[in-house]
Write an enzyme that holds these catalytic residues in place. Structure first.
Site, PDB file in Angstrom:
ATOM      1  N   TYR A  59      27.115  13.036  78.314  1.00  0.00           N
ATOM      2  CA  TYR A  59      27.724  14.113  77.533  1.00  0.00           C
ATOM      3  C   TYR A  59      26.912  15.404  77.642  1.00  0.00           C
ATOM      4  CZ  TYR A  59      30.358  10.390  75.137  1.00  0.00           C
ATOM      5  OH  TYR A  59      31.153   9.312  74.833  1.00  0.00           O
ATOM      6  N   HIS A 122      27.213   2.361  79.321  1.00  0.00           N
ATOM      7  CA  HIS A 122      28.396   3.207  79.160  1.00  0.00           C
ATOM      8  C   HIS A 122      29.625   2.693  79.920  1.00  0.00           C
ATOM      9  CE1 HIS A 122      29.488   7.669  78.224  1.00  0.00           C
ATOM     10  NE2 HIS A 122      30.520   6.877  78.029  1.00  0.00           N
TER      11      HIS A 122
END
Length: 302
Positions: A59, A122
């Protein structure tokens, strides 16, 4: 069967399989990369009662969150231990335990913290392999070994996964049945959900945590958010459409991390002290026949 929710949802907790607790509602930060915006949204979230903040290496906002926490925790009379921070291992950092530890330490440095409350893999593959490459399985297991090493050494409070299918979880638990993922964070909304995955996670004491709870809202698609069925239920309950979609997940014992940068929406997204009727839950479930997926698809990864 719809359940009555805790009148103060900000205090509702999930029990993780290692005995720790995690807030059922958190603030997502996907695609928010402006330091000014993050400062304002974290300030509003802390004021509204949020205590879980979700980020990830990919991110690229961990550093901005550090500045927000450093500034805002004292303002709200809070310490580091009063909040729950989740971050995630980048798919590019899959590999040996040393590679995992290096990536984890970088995230800690970025966030300005000594430990994460939850560290997730992730995605179940690395970019260097195609979906059908059998080396994905081997690499995934090596990566999980690195996660377990972090946990065993007391460097992280909890470890888990994101975007894992039933097959991925089954493979992982066969190789290392001693440490089962505490959380599996996946795309989950009325247009796209997997009953088999939820049942598997509940059976194995893995908390399912939803992202994209509002469908494709973060991808500029309001098809689910403004669906006539959602609007009708929202009007009946006198809540927002987003609150209906979030309540739908919570009533299935699914944790949520809605993202918003709008103060009104941040407050609404944790004000979920209402119950959707069994009939309306079924109406929302029926939207799943469309199978519209908005985010990463792990289904083809071996």
């Amino acid at each position: 069967m719809a359940q009555a929710l805790d009148p103060d949802v900000s205090n509702t907790m999930c029990r993780l399989n290692n005995g720790l607790s995690m807030p059922s509602v958190g603030l997502g930060t996907y695609r928010v990369r402006s330091p000014e915006v993050i400062m304002k949204m974290v300030d509003e979230a802390l004021s509204a009662g949020y205590r879980l903040f979700d980020t990830a290496a990919v991110y690229r906002n961990e550093g901005h969150l550090q500045k927000a926490f450093t500034t805002l925790l004292p303002k709200h009379g809070l310490d580091r231990d009063d909040i729950f921070i989740t971050t995630k291992l980048s798919p590019a950092d899959h590999g040996s335990p040393d590679a995992v530890k290096k990536a984890y330490n970088q995230s800690l440095h970025n966030l300005g913290i000594d430990y994460a409350d939850l560290y997730l893999i992730h995605f179940p593959k690395a970019p260097k392999y195609t979906n059908d490459d059998k080396r994905n399985t081997e690499l995934r297991h090596s990566t999980w070994s690195g996660m377990v090493e972090l946990y065993d050494n007391g460097l992280v409070n909890s470890i888990g996964v994101s975007n894992f299918t039933v097959d991925h979880l089954t493979q992982l638990m066969k190789v290392n049945h001693r440490v089962v993922p505490t959380v599996n964070q996946v795309e989950w909304h009325p247009f796209y959900y997997q009953t088999e995955l939820l049942e598997f996670c509940k059976k194995n004491d893995i908390v399912l945590q939803a992202y994209c709870s509002l469908g494709g809202a973060s991808m500029n698609s309001d098809e689910l958010l403004n669906h006539p069925c959602v609007t009708k239920i929202a009007r009946k309950l006198e809540v927002s459409n987003a609150q209906v979609l979030l309540g739908w997940a919570l009533q299935q014992d699914i944790a949520i991390i809605p993202k918003s940068t709008t103060p009104e929406h941040i407050r609404q997204n944790i004000a979920l002290n209402f119950t959707i009727s069994s009939e309306d839950m079924l109406i929302l479930n029926d939207l799943g026949s469309q199978k519209i997926k908005y985010a990463w698809d792990p289904s083809g990864v071996v």
